[in-house]
Design a protein around this motif. Structure first.
Motif, PDB file in Angstrom:
ATOM      1  N   PRO A 271       0.820  -1.222   0.000  1.00 28.84           N
ATOM      2  CA  PRO A 271       0.000   0.000   0.000  1.00 28.84           C
ATOM      3  C   PRO A 271       0.848   1.263   0.000  1.00 28.84           C
ATOM      4  N   ILE A 272       0.303   2.313  -0.622  1.00 30.59           N
ATOM      5  CA  ILE A 272       0.954   3.622  -0.653  1.00 30.59           C
ATOM      6  C   ILE A 272       0.020   4.621   0.036  1.00 30.59           C
ATOM      7  N   PRO A 273       0.447   5.212   1.134  1.00 28.13           N
ATOM      8  CA  PRO A 273      -0.427   6.171   1.833  1.00 28.13           C
ATOM      9  C   PRO A 273      -0.750   7.368   0.942  1.00 28.13           C
ATOM     10  N   ALA A 274      -1.996   7.814   1.010  1.00 29.50           N
ATOM     11  CA  ALA A 274      -2.449   8.971   0.229  1.00 29.50           C
ATOM     12  C   ALA A 274      -2.890  10.081   1.173  1.00 29.50           C
ATOM     13  N   VAL A 275      -2.799  11.320   0.692  1.00 33.74           N
ATOM     14  CA  VAL A 275      -3.235  12.473   1.480  1.00 33.74           C
ATOM     15  C   VAL A 275      -4.753  12.410   1.660  1.00 33.74           C
ATOM     16  N   PRO A 276      -5.251  12.609   2.849  1.00 32.51           N
ATOM     17  CA  PRO A 276      -6.709  12.580   3.055  1.00 32.51           C
ATOM     18  C   PRO A 276      -7.419  13.580   2.156  1.00 32.51           C
ATOM     19  N   ALA A 277      -8.533  13.161   1.599  1.00 30.81           N
ATOM     20  CA  ALA A 277      -9.307  14.031   0.713  1.00 30.81           C
ATOM     21  C   ALA A 277     -10.077  15.055   1.540  1.00 30.81           C
ATOM     22  N   PRO A 278     -10.222  16.303   1.031  1.00 29.51           N
ATOM     23  CA  PRO A 278     -10.991  17.313   1.785  1.00 29.51           C
ATOM     24  C   PRO A 278     -12.455  16.930   1.922  1.00 29.51           C
ATOM     25  N   GLY A 279     -12.954  16.128   1.007  1.00 23.61           N
ATOM     26  CA  GLY A 279     -14.347  15.704   1.073  1.00 23.61           C
ATOM     27  C   GLY A 279     -14.515  14.365   0.398  1.00 23.61           C
TER      28      GLY A 279
END
Length: 299
Positions: A271-279
């Motif tokens: 897995p590659i961590p992703a930046v949390p989405a604003p919505g």
């Protein structure tokens, strides 16, 4: 919307003047120049020149300088101090201090008989290129160390993948030199084969290691308990460039893997961590491998 406004817009659109036609002329196509990838010539690897088998004797009593064996890609130098002699290590294990390293009284022989074996023999020993066997030529009754440098520049480009930077030295029992070694010899080789610490001068194509010169048996022949040293490829780089490693790595706890019992498929996901989405939900990123979908092979 008012009806009058729609009618007015439609009238203006129908009364617009037609576009004026212009004269054209044919354009001759220009030749497309070849790209850099088309002009690049494939690398032609020079054919390797494998060393031939031979033998020779050198004297080591004139200082600490290395002495080249006439007609062979080998030079020998005395070990200055036994305390500086690196220890052997078993393949896959960390180096440990050798019992011989603490014997300060152990010195290099004053004369060494050097035998080299060709690529065919080195292959049979599990190596490549050339194999070396050392025998004391001064009549000493004990095994003594000597610093040996092998010149592999004539076949250093025999293979790709950083072949020269991954060369090392294997120490194997001399009984493997027999065309058909016995089962006892094979078992002995499995238990006693060692990988020696080396100094790999990739720029000049030279590999240096400390090897043991065995005592000569009756008639001056090599002792049956002697060892043979062969150049061999390793997974990790032994040169100064540190060009990576082909050794197997552990599966990380952060990844997931599974094996298909019925089909034999092996899959692995990192897995590659992703930046949390604003919505909303964030995308799921990861590197995935499947042996059946990538190369249609199963284990």
């Amino acid at each position: 919307m008012p009806d009058g406004l729609v009618k007015k817009a439609a009238a203006e659109a129908s009364s617009s003047t037609a576009e004026r036609s212009v004269d054209g002329r044919p354009i001759a196509p220009k030749p497309v120049p070849k790209g850099v990838e088309d002009l690049h010539k494939p690398t032609v690897r020079a054919a390797p020149r494998w060393p031939r088998a031979g033998s020779g004797r050198v004297g080591l009593s004139k200082g600490t300088a290395a002495v080249t064996v006439a007609g062979l890609p080998v030079s020998v130098a005395p070990v200055v101090s036994a305390a500086t002699k690196p220890a052997d290590k078993v393949e896959g294990e960390a180096a440990s201090p050798s019992p011989r390293a603490s014997a300060s009284s152990q010195r290099s022989p004053s004369s060494v008989q050097v035998e080299t074996f060709d690529n065919a023999v080195a292959r049979r020993l599990g190596g490549v290129g050339v194999a070396v066997r050392l025998t004391r030529g001064d009549g000493g009754a004990a095994t003594a160390p000597a610093k040996v440098t092998v010149d592999y520049s004539s076949f250093g480009n025999a293979y790709s993948g950083g072949f020269a930077s991954r060369l090392t030295v294997l120490k194997v029992p001399a009984c493997l030199l027999d065309a058909k070694p016995s089962q006892e010899c094979v078992e002995q080789a499995r238990a006693k084969t060692r990988t020696l610490p080396v100094v790999n001068d990739v720029a000049h194509g030279k590999l240096t290691a400390v090897m043991d010169a065995a005592a000569a048996s009756a008639g001056g022949a090599a002792s049956p308990d002697a060892s043979v040293y062969t150049l061999a490829g390793s997974a990790a780089s032994t040169g100064p460039d540190a060009g990576g490693s082909f050794a197997a790595t552990d599966l990380k706890p952060s990844g997931t893997w599974q094996v298909g019992i019925s089909g034999g498929d092996f899959s692995y996901t990192y897995p590659i961590p992703a930046v949390p989405a604003p919505g909303g939900a964030a995308p799921e990123l990861g590197l995935q491998y499947s042996s059946s979908s990538v190369d249609s092979l199963t284990s």
